[in-house]
Design a protein around this motif. Structure first.
Motif, PDB file in Angstrom:
ATOM      1  N   ARG A 118       0.830  -1.208   0.000  1.00  8.39           N
ATOM      2  CA  ARG A 118       0.000   0.000   0.000  1.00  8.39           C
ATOM      3  C   ARG A 118       0.862   1.254   0.000  1.00  8.39           C
ATOM      4  NH1 ARG A 118      -2.730  -2.630   4.123  1.00  8.39           N
ATOM      5  NH2 ARG A 118      -2.123  -0.990   5.577  1.00  8.39           N
ATOM      6  N   ARG A 131       0.871   3.886  -3.044  1.00  9.30           N
ATOM      7  CA  ARG A 131       0.552   5.296  -2.793  1.00  9.30           C
ATOM      8  C   ARG A 131       1.653   6.199  -3.328  1.00  9.30           C
ATOM      9  NH1 ARG A 131      -2.375   8.724   1.260  1.00  9.30           N
ATOM     10  NH2 ARG A 131      -3.488   6.862   1.883  1.00  9.30           N
ATOM     11  N   LEU A 186       0.665   8.306  -6.682  1.00 11.90           N
ATOM     12  CA  LEU A 186       0.582   9.755  -6.449  1.00 11.90           C
ATOM     13  C   LEU A 186       1.771  10.466  -7.085  1.00 11.90           C
ATOM     14  CD1 LEU A 186      -0.752  10.259  -2.823  1.00 11.90           C
ATOM     15  CD2 LEU A 186      -1.847  10.898  -4.960  1.00 11.90           C
ATOM     16  N   GLY A 216       0.898  10.720   3.600  1.00 10.60           N
ATOM     17  CA  GLY A 216       0.179   9.501   3.257  1.00 10.60           C
ATOM     18  C   GLY A 216       0.850   8.241   3.785  1.00 10.60           C
ATOM     19  N   GLU A 267      -0.995   5.473   6.061  1.00  6.55           N
ATOM     20  CA  GLU A 267      -0.994   4.033   5.824  1.00  6.55           C
ATOM     21  C   GLU A 267      -0.621   3.265   7.086  1.00  6.55           C
ATOM     22  OE1 GLU A 267      -2.295   2.426   3.483  1.00  6.55           O
ATOM     23  OE2 GLU A 267      -2.481   3.970   1.960  1.00  6.55           O
ATOM     24  N   TRP A 304      -7.202  12.958  -5.860  1.00 10.12           N
ATOM     25  CA  TRP A 304      -7.651  11.800  -5.088  1.00 10.12           C
ATOM     26  C   TRP A 304      -8.581  10.901  -5.916  1.00 10.12           C
ATOM     27  CZ3 TRP A 304      -6.053   9.451  -0.929  1.00 10.12           C
ATOM     28  CH2 TRP A 304      -6.854   8.457  -0.386  1.00 10.12           C
ATOM     29  N   TRP A 327      -7.798   7.104  -6.747  1.00  4.90           N
ATOM     30  CA  TRP A 327      -8.683   6.048  -6.253  1.00  4.90           C
ATOM     31  C   TRP A 327      -9.248   5.214  -7.406  1.00  4.90           C
ATOM     32  CZ3 TRP A 327     -13.950   4.773  -6.276  1.00  4.90           C
ATOM     33  CH2 TRP A 327     -14.333   3.849  -5.307  1.00  4.90           C
TER      34      TRP A 327
END
Length: 147
Positions: free
Chosen positions: A8, A12, A16, A56, A60, A121, A125
């Protein structure tokens, strides 16, 4: 397959970093930033993006801790979508009420911040919950890890 904590975090940072950067490049010139020049606006959007990536990683870790109390050790997809609320609220406080990320002269308006954060976002997502599972089919079976 469930994404691991390491997966994760890697996802991320990668998504990102790449997709968020592309969204910022396209979106920045049309943001309502008032008297800021285009260069200053790029500094603002890229600083917010970098801060979002760094904060972020902390999110997480917190999400992983909270998931340990759930039977399946995972969030439903809709929970993952609604994390936009707490992440946006924290980033707004860090960006607007402190000088940790940007000097006071470069603080963005709420409208510019929300447009950038929400669009980035949503793209993040949708990409992670859709096309990435098809294009990077091994990504799913490696717990979300790229490395």
């Amino acid at each position: 397959m469930l994404l691991t904590l390491n997966g994760r975090i890697q996802t991320r940072v990668f998504v990102l970093g790449v997709v968020g950067f592309l969204v910022a490049l396209v979106l920045t010139p049309v943001l309502p930033t008032g008297s800021l020049s285009v260069g200053q606006t790029y500094r603002v959007t890229l600083s917010v993006l970098l801060a979002t990536v760094l904060v972020g990683v902390g999110w997480e870790l917190l999400y992983h801790f909270l998931q340990q109390f759930r039977w399946e050790k995972d969030w439903p997809t809709l929970f993952g979508f609604w994390t936009i609320l707490n992440e946006a609220a924290l980033m707004w406080v860090l960006v607007h009420y402190t000088t940790i990320i940007l000097p006071r002269a470069l603080h963005p308006s709420l409208a510019a911040f929300l447009i950038q954060f929400i669009l980035t976002w949503l793209v993040f997502w949708l990409l992670v919950n859709g096309p990435m599972r098809v294009v990077f089919h091994r990504w799913r079976f490696r717990g979300g890890r790229f490395l």
